[in-house]
Write a protein that holds these residues in place. Sequence first.
Motif, PDB file in Angstrom:
ATOM      1  N   ILE A 256       4.569  -7.583   7.774  1.00 22.17           N
ATOM      2  CA  ILE A 256       3.561  -8.466   7.187  1.00 22.17           C
ATOM      3  C   ILE A 256       3.111  -9.468   8.255  1.00 22.17           C
ATOM      4  O   ILE A 256       3.939 -10.118   8.896  1.00 22.17           O
ATOM      5  CB  ILE A 256       4.130  -9.201   5.960  1.00 22.17           C
ATOM      6  CG1 ILE A 256       4.589  -8.197   4.897  1.00 22.17           C
ATOM      7  CG2 ILE A 256       3.080 -10.143   5.367  1.00 22.17           C
ATOM      8  CD1 ILE A 256       5.246  -8.832   3.692  1.00 22.17           C
TER       9      ILE A 256
ATOM     10  N   ARG B 188       9.772  -6.574   0.236  1.00 23.05           N
ATOM     11  CA  ARG B 188       8.701  -5.798  -0.378  1.00 23.05           C
ATOM     12  C   ARG B 188       7.692  -5.353   0.684  1.00 23.05           C
ATOM     13  O   ARG B 188       7.411  -6.065   1.635  1.00 23.05           O
ATOM     14  CB  ARG B 188       7.986  -6.638  -1.432  1.00 23.05           C
ATOM     15  CG  ARG B 188       8.823  -6.963  -2.655  1.00 23.05           C
ATOM     16  CD  ARG B 188       9.232  -5.722  -3.401  1.00 23.05           C
ATOM     17  NE  ARG B 188      10.119  -6.021  -4.530  1.00 23.05           N
ATOM     18  CZ  ARG B 188      10.876  -5.133  -5.126  1.00 23.05           C
ATOM     19  NH1 ARG B 188      10.872  -3.876  -4.708  1.00 23.05           N
ATOM     20  NH2 ARG B 188      11.645  -5.471  -6.148  1.00 23.05           N
ATOM     21  N   GLN B 189       7.179  -4.153   0.489  1.00 27.89           N
ATOM     22  CA  GLN B 189       6.141  -3.574   1.356  1.00 27.89           C
ATOM     23  C   GLN B 189       6.640  -3.194   2.749  1.00 27.89           C
ATOM     24  O   GLN B 189       5.836  -3.013   3.648  1.00 27.89           O
ATOM     25  CB  GLN B 189       4.948  -4.535   1.484  1.00 27.89           C
ATOM     26  CG  GLN B 189       4.272  -4.870   0.157  1.00 27.89           C
ATOM     27  CD  GLN B 189       3.777  -3.624  -0.574  1.00 27.89           C
ATOM     28  OE1 GLN B 189       3.116  -2.772   0.014  1.00 27.89           O
ATOM     29  NE2 GLN B 189       4.106  -3.503  -1.860  1.00 27.89           N
TER      30      GLN B 189
END
Length: 438
Positions: free
Chosen positions: A200, A39-40
Amino acid sequence: MRKRPSDLIVVIPYHPRPAQAQIHPQLESHRFSVLVTHRQLGKTVCAVNHLLKKALQNTRPHPRYFYIAPFLKQAKMIAWDYLKRYSAPLPGAAVNEAELCVKLPSGARIWVCGADNPDALRGTYADGVVLDEYAQIKPDVFTEIIRPMLLSREGWAVFMGTPKGQNAFFELFNRAQKAAQKEPGVWWVGVFRADESGVIAPGELERLRRETPEHIFRQEYLCDFTASAENILIPIDAVSASCARTYGPAELRFAPKTIGVDPARFGDDRSVICCRQGLKAFEPLVFRRLDNMALADRVARQIESFRPDAVFVDAGCGGGVIDRVRQLGFCVTEVPFGGAPSHPGQYANKRAEMWGEMAAWIKSGGALPECPELKADLCQVCYDFDAAGRMRLEPKEKIKERCGKSPDIADALALTFAAPVRPRACASEFARSEYDVL
């Protein structure tokens, strides 16, 4: 980027992250790409800019490109703003809000679409297609609609998503890995984990690890397809091991033969006939849009050729098939999936019992055919326990909502475990021996 036909240089306000910079060359050099990301990561931004670049570089007349998400509303929310933002610097680019389409100055068009209305895409062609969150898209959308769209222009396709258990995306991932070994210039598979991509920050990732349930963290950020397997009845490892087993005719000689028949429930479900002899299951026969009379005819032919000791048919939607097969002179047993199990203290209903017996068979030596659709069906069913401690399965409606299809093929195989079956040959030999003793 160079705009055709002039030498005008157009700068798009897109600065790829290091992970995206690794992805773009692979998408450029392969016709089919499977992209598994955390995700992201920015996969949608990456895909939108890939569509723009390919559309601008295409010198053919009237190029067509499509970004497809599971649902139109989702596609509009995820990708439409990105497409408008990154195409805005292109002189002469025209935005059609009603059709969610951008027409580029080169004449190329890029549409944002939802897979919830795939028939709207029939009859057109495509130079390139991006299928985002593929785990939530019905596999038939690609095989029946998108793939034919790519034929005339030899178009390309990108399949993207984050793992959601052992579903169609997982099967595609496995097939693509094999295809990439055979055709490395055609297929590419990329996996980008949060602990490797650098997107991240390490501190934020560690906080996510602490705050998120382990299986969700493994699935969403470490791209682990098996993370949600804690409540999967039949894990993919057991299915893979079963597919690798083989048994010869001599080893099956005295084993009983059974047939399971699962008639289609709805228009897009499949009617399936599965044959099994002891520890060996054979390649299933799968039919689409077959009426009851035609299916009954196929069942009768299979009975004549396979000569089973028992035939079990799902009573839920198989009433017409059962009546017709009996009318043709064959003995069949109707099985209500919601009926009482033979072991009421262990299973909530007959469906749970059949699947539980099938799971035990797979884990204890059963041999499955190398059928991707069957493997996917087997690995997508979850279970839990009711207040009495009896095993129950996830409702079919929820499975279909989650995976896009009902596990029809696995249900047909499960029907071969509806009741203990004794081979007729052994029964007649036993009867003769009893008579001889008397």
